[in-house]
Design a protein around this motif. Structure first.
Motif, PDB file in Angstrom:
ATOM      1  N   ARG A 130     -10.068 -32.874  -9.611  1.00 27.16           N
ATOM      2  CA  ARG A 130      -9.921 -34.155  -9.610  1.00 27.16           C
ATOM      3  C   ARG A 130     -10.486 -34.815  -9.441  1.00 27.16           C
ATOM      4  O   ARG A 130     -10.877 -35.892  -9.022  1.00 27.16           O
ATOM      5  CB  ARG A 130      -8.247 -34.029  -8.411  1.00 27.16           C
ATOM      6  CG  ARG A 130      -7.356 -33.190  -9.738  1.00 27.16           C
ATOM      7  CD  ARG A 130      -6.246 -33.819  -9.232  1.00 27.16           C
ATOM      8  NE  ARG A 130      -5.768 -33.687  -7.695  1.00 27.16           N
ATOM      9  CZ  ARG A 130      -5.448 -32.814  -6.901  1.00 27.16           C
ATOM     10  NH1 ARG A 130      -4.549 -31.696  -8.047  1.00 27.16           N
ATOM     11  NH2 ARG A 130      -5.044 -33.008  -6.128  1.00 27.16           N
ATOM     12  N   ASP A 131     -12.319 -34.511  -8.499  1.00 32.37           N
ATOM     13  CA  ASP A 131     -12.308 -35.587  -7.977  1.00 32.37           C
ATOM     14  C   ASP A 131     -13.577 -35.588  -8.784  1.00 32.37           C
ATOM     15  O   ASP A 131     -14.575 -34.934  -8.987  1.00 32.37           O
ATOM     16  CB  ASP A 131     -12.783 -35.079  -6.302  1.00 32.37           C
ATOM     17  CG  ASP A 131     -14.242 -35.916  -5.528  1.00 32.37           C
ATOM     18  OD1 ASP A 131     -14.421 -36.985  -6.597  1.00 32.37           O
ATOM     19  OD2 ASP A 131     -14.293 -36.056  -3.785  1.00 32.37           O
ATOM     20  N   THR A 132     -14.422 -36.440  -8.978  1.00 36.49           N
ATOM     21  CA  THR A 132     -15.537 -36.798 -10.426  1.00 36.49           C
ATOM     22  C   THR A 132     -16.686 -36.478  -9.134  1.00 36.49           C
ATOM     23  O   THR A 132     -17.794 -35.762 -10.466  1.00 36.49           O
ATOM     24  CB  THR A 132     -15.756 -38.414 -10.778  1.00 36.49           C
ATOM     25  OG1 THR A 132     -14.272 -38.967 -10.757  1.00 36.49           O
ATOM     26  CG2 THR A 132     -16.559 -38.950 -11.370  1.00 36.49           C
ATOM     27  N   TRP A 173     -17.787 -32.880  -9.923  1.00 38.16           N
ATOM     28  CA  TRP A 173     -18.231 -32.284 -11.217  1.00 38.16           C
ATOM     29  C   TRP A 173     -19.513 -33.156 -11.796  1.00 38.16           C
ATOM     30  O   TRP A 173     -20.438 -32.101 -11.845  1.00 38.16           O
ATOM     31  CB  TRP A 173     -17.369 -33.242 -12.664  1.00 38.16           C
ATOM     32  CG  TRP A 173     -15.556 -32.429 -12.382  1.00 38.16           C
ATOM     33  CD1 TRP A 173     -14.329 -33.159 -12.249  1.00 38.16           C
ATOM     34  CD2 TRP A 173     -15.446 -31.031 -12.710  1.00 38.16           C
ATOM     35  NE1 TRP A 173     -13.855 -31.376 -11.981  1.00 38.16           N
ATOM     36  CE2 TRP A 173     -14.346 -31.232 -12.790  1.00 38.16           C
ATOM     37  CE3 TRP A 173     -16.528 -30.499 -13.233  1.00 38.16           C
ATOM     38  CZ2 TRP A 173     -13.795 -29.311 -12.913  1.00 38.16           C
ATOM     39  CZ3 TRP A 173     -15.888 -29.155 -13.515  1.00 38.16           C
ATOM     40  CH2 TRP A 173     -14.310 -28.693 -13.318  1.00 38.16           C
ATOM     41  N   HIS A 185      -8.020 -27.662  -5.796  1.00 37.82           N
ATOM     42  CA  HIS A 185      -7.068 -28.429  -7.022  1.00 37.82           C
ATOM     43  C   HIS A 185      -7.472 -29.867  -6.203  1.00 37.82           C
ATOM     44  O   HIS A 185      -7.510 -30.929  -7.401  1.00 37.82           O
ATOM     45  CB  HIS A 185      -5.424 -28.789  -6.811  1.00 37.82           C
ATOM     46  CG  HIS A 185      -4.829 -27.250  -7.368  1.00 37.82           C
ATOM     47  ND1 HIS A 185      -4.871 -27.215  -8.807  1.00 37.82           N
ATOM     48  CD2 HIS A 185      -4.288 -26.810  -6.983  1.00 37.82           C
ATOM     49  CE1 HIS A 185      -4.195 -26.259  -8.709  1.00 37.82           C
ATOM     50  NE2 HIS A 185      -4.034 -25.380  -7.657  1.00 37.82           N
TER      51      HIS A 185
END
Length: 172
Positions: free
Chosen positions: A75-77, A80, A71
């Protein structure tokens, strides 16, 4: 070892296509694939566990912290960005590999040469993994990945600049 599969099957496919045509080559490769994978599948597949039964091995159960780590990564750029980069790289590499044989043939190379050259990508892949594993002891991973991406881009850009093969000379 999977990298060596293309080293074997790309030249074999080129040879079969040259001798049997593409349909005959496809049938021959399907027969080889079935002869190898069906017995392996029959030996490797186990009977499924009854529904709701927990794995017998406690190490195979999910660790409670794994879900929190997953999770946090989602949420970590940076996660991505890496995902997009590796996806784009994989897409570009796969596209280049798929079109390499057709490109070499269109430049005047024989089918077997084009297939063998594409098959050598497997050897280079395995060799590259060994070299990069050794390089990790001396260089940061970011430097290694950047060098790999730059080398692949330079090689791809250099391909149209390479001359076509010289016409075959007769020995008579």
């Amino acid at each position: 070892m999977a990298g060596f599969a293309s080293t074997i099957f790309m030249p074999l496919t080129g040879l079969l296509a040259e001798r049997l045509g593409w349909r005959g080559a496809l049938l021959a490769l399907a027969a080889i694939h079935g002869a190898v994978t069906i017995p392996l599948h029959a030996m490797a597949v186990r009977h499924p566990r009854p529904a709701g039964a927990a794995p017998a091995d406690p190490a195979r159960r999910e660790h409670p912290g794994r879900r929190a780590v997953a999770h946090a990564a989602m949420r970590d750029t940076r996660f991505w960005i890496l995902t997009a980069t590796f996806t784009a790289h994989g897409l570009a590499t796969s596209t280049m590999t798929v079109h390499l044989i057709g490109y070499l043939i269109s430049r005047g190379h024989p089918t077997t040469f084009a297939a063998t050259t594409a098959g050598l990508l497997g050897v280079l892949s395995v060799t590259g993994r060994l070299v990069l594993t050794a390089a990790r002891r001396r260089l940061p991973v970011t430097t290694i990945v950047g060098a790999v991406y730059a080398t692949q881009a330079a090689a791809m850009l250099a391909m149209p600049c390479s001359p076509p093969p010289a016409p075959a000379r007769s020995l008579a």
